[in-house]
Design an enzyme around this catalytic site. Structure first.
Site, PDB file in Angstrom:
ATOM      1  N   HIS A   1      43.949  48.544  49.661  1.00  0.00           N
ATOM      2  CA  HIS A   1      43.887  49.121  50.999  1.00  0.00           C
ATOM      3  C   HIS A   1      44.366  50.567  51.023  1.00  0.00           C
ATOM      4  CE1 HIS A   1      43.869  44.780  52.696  1.00  0.00           C
ATOM      5  NE2 HIS A   1      42.674  45.189  52.346  1.00  0.00           N
TER       6      HIS A   1
ATOM      7  N   HIS B   1      32.246  41.476  50.789  1.00  0.00           N
ATOM      8  CA  HIS B   1      33.015  40.220  50.784  1.00  0.00           C
ATOM      9  C   HIS B   1      34.175  40.391  51.769  1.00  0.00           C
ATOM     10  CE1 HIS B   1      30.828  40.141  46.960  1.00  0.00           C
ATOM     11  NE2 HIS B   1      30.987  38.827  46.949  1.00  0.00           N
TER      12      HIS B   1
ATOM     13  N   SER C   1      40.205  44.362  54.932  1.00  0.00           N
ATOM     14  CA  SER C   1      39.450  45.598  54.746  1.00  0.00           C
ATOM     15  C   SER C   1      38.498  45.907  55.902  1.00  0.00           C
ATOM     16  CB  SER C   1      38.703  45.560  53.412  1.00  0.00           C
ATOM     17  OG  SER C   1      37.906  44.403  53.286  1.00  0.00           O
TER      18      SER C   1
ATOM     19  N   GLU D   1      30.099  38.000  55.027  1.00  0.00           N
ATOM     20  CA  GLU D   1      30.965  36.891  54.641  1.00  0.00           C
ATOM     21  C   GLU D   1      30.130  35.620  54.578  1.00  0.00           C
ATOM     22  OE1 GLU D   1      33.477  34.437  53.291  1.00  0.00           O
ATOM     23  OE2 GLU D   1      34.005  36.577  53.421  1.00  0.00           O
TER      24      GLU D   1
ATOM     25  N   ASP E   1      25.365  36.276  51.886  1.00  0.00           N
ATOM     26  CA  ASP E   1      25.876  36.691  50.589  1.00  0.00           C
ATOM     27  C   ASP E   1      25.910  38.216  50.508  1.00  0.00           C
ATOM     28  OD1 ASP E   1      26.387  35.969  47.600  1.00  0.00           O
ATOM     29  OD2 ASP E   1      24.805  37.479  47.553  1.00  0.00           O
ATOM     30  N   GLY E   2      27.042  38.754  50.099  1.00  0.00           N
ATOM     31  CA  GLY E   2      27.197  40.198  50.060  1.00  0.00           C
ATOM     32  C   GLY E   2      26.332  40.888  49.035  1.00  0.00           C
TER      33      GLY E   2
ATOM     34  N   ASP F   1      34.617  43.318  46.953  1.00  0.00           N
ATOM     35  CA  ASP F   1      35.906  42.648  46.732  1.00  0.00           C
ATOM     36  C   ASP F   1      35.669  41.145  46.612  1.00  0.00           C
ATOM     37  OD1 ASP F   1      38.578  41.912  46.686  1.00  0.00           O
ATOM     38  OD2 ASP F   1      38.826  42.100  48.852  1.00  0.00           O
TER      39      ASP F   1
END
Length: 285
Positions: free
Chosen positions: A18, A41, A99, A117, A142-143, A168
């Site tokens: 972060h 993600h 995030s 997500e 799905d990212g 991530d």
């Protein structure tokens, strides 16, 4: 997927991730043109450090809570703690921003954010956090698929030519995940070459990362930088001893800013044998 970030919110890896994320955002905001950010993600976006999941692991005690007790004097640490305080002012004294929340906090009214997500429950929580924010699109998908679907920005966002991709993933199957990350970065950079990529990765034994990192100079990025924080020696495969951020096309002079903060984080969050690393895998042209 069985992974829930709520168990790990506010740990040393979150602190590193972060701080770097906010530093990238602030560098992008140095220019007035709009920014597009993709969080592949995203998790639920907002956590509580006093819920059962966080208390079960207690990882925040050696992460953000330790940093709050006696924060080293550094602009990047101050920036991170200011964002944390803004989150707590808005959501309560035990809240912790994920995030997506930090992106929404840092970016401006004309910037745009896409969050992804896959887990239904986490995606529902994410939508609840950002339901009233027109800048933030929440995708229950799905990212990695989103890299293909959303880059380069389309529709009203097609006018945006600068941005950030944050990756991530949970690394539940670590070696396989590295393959997927590299493939996504290669595809995404081909689609939107000017974007900055920030890819988080865990460190158990650093030597296990060598095959992954050796592949990075072959990606179609102008530059590649790694920033790592180990809170203990990397001699145990049974726990996360540290983490790193792989930065593709990082903003100008970000390396100098990180070079001064990483030793402070290692000293404050680390156990005996803590260390840090900042290396160019491909130097800027």
């Amino acid at each position: 997927m069985n992974y829930r970030h709520a168990f790990h919110a506010g740990n040393h890896a979150d602190v590193l991730k972060h701080i770097v994320l906010l530093a990238i955002c602030d560098a992008l905001l140095a220019k007035p043109a709009a920014v597009f950010a993709l969080d592949t993600h995203a998790g639920r976006g907002l956590y509580r450090l006093d819920d059962a999941q966080a208390l079960r692991t207690g990882e925040a005690a050696a992460g953000v809570l330790r940093l709050l007790e006696d924060p080293p004097r550094h602009p990047l640490i101050a920036r991170y703690l200011e964002a944390l305080q803004a989150c707590r002012t808005a959501h309560g004294d035990t809240s912790y921003p994920g995030s997506p929340w930090l992106l929404a906090h840092a970016l401006r009214s004309h910037d745009r954010i896409a969050t992804c997500e896959l887990h239904p429950g986490e995606a529902a929580e994410l939508k609840a956090v950002f339901g009233g924010d027109p800048r933030v699109a929440v995708h229950a998908r799905d990212g990695y698929d989103a890299v293909r679907a959303l880059l380069p920005p389309r529709g009203p966002e097609a006018r945006i030519h600068r941005g950030l991709v944050l990756v991530d993933p949970p690394y539940e199957a670590q070696l396989e995940e590295f393959d997927t990350v590299v493939a996504a970065a290669r595809d995404g950079l081909a689609r939107w070459p000017q974007a900055c990529w920030a890819i988080w990765y865990p460190i158990k034994r650093r030597r296990a990362l060598h095959p992954f990192l050796r592949r990075i100079p072959g990606l179609p990025a102008k530059s590649a930088l790694v920033a790592e924080l180990l809170v203990r020696p990397d001699d145990s495969p049974l726990r996360m001893n540290g983490s790193g951020m792989l930065l593709l096309n990082p903003p100008w002079q970000l390396d100098a800013r990180l070079a001064s903060v990483l030793p402070l984080l290692a000293g404050r969050l680390g156990e005996p044998g803590a260390s840090w690393r900042l290396d160019w895998l491909r130097s800027p042209p």
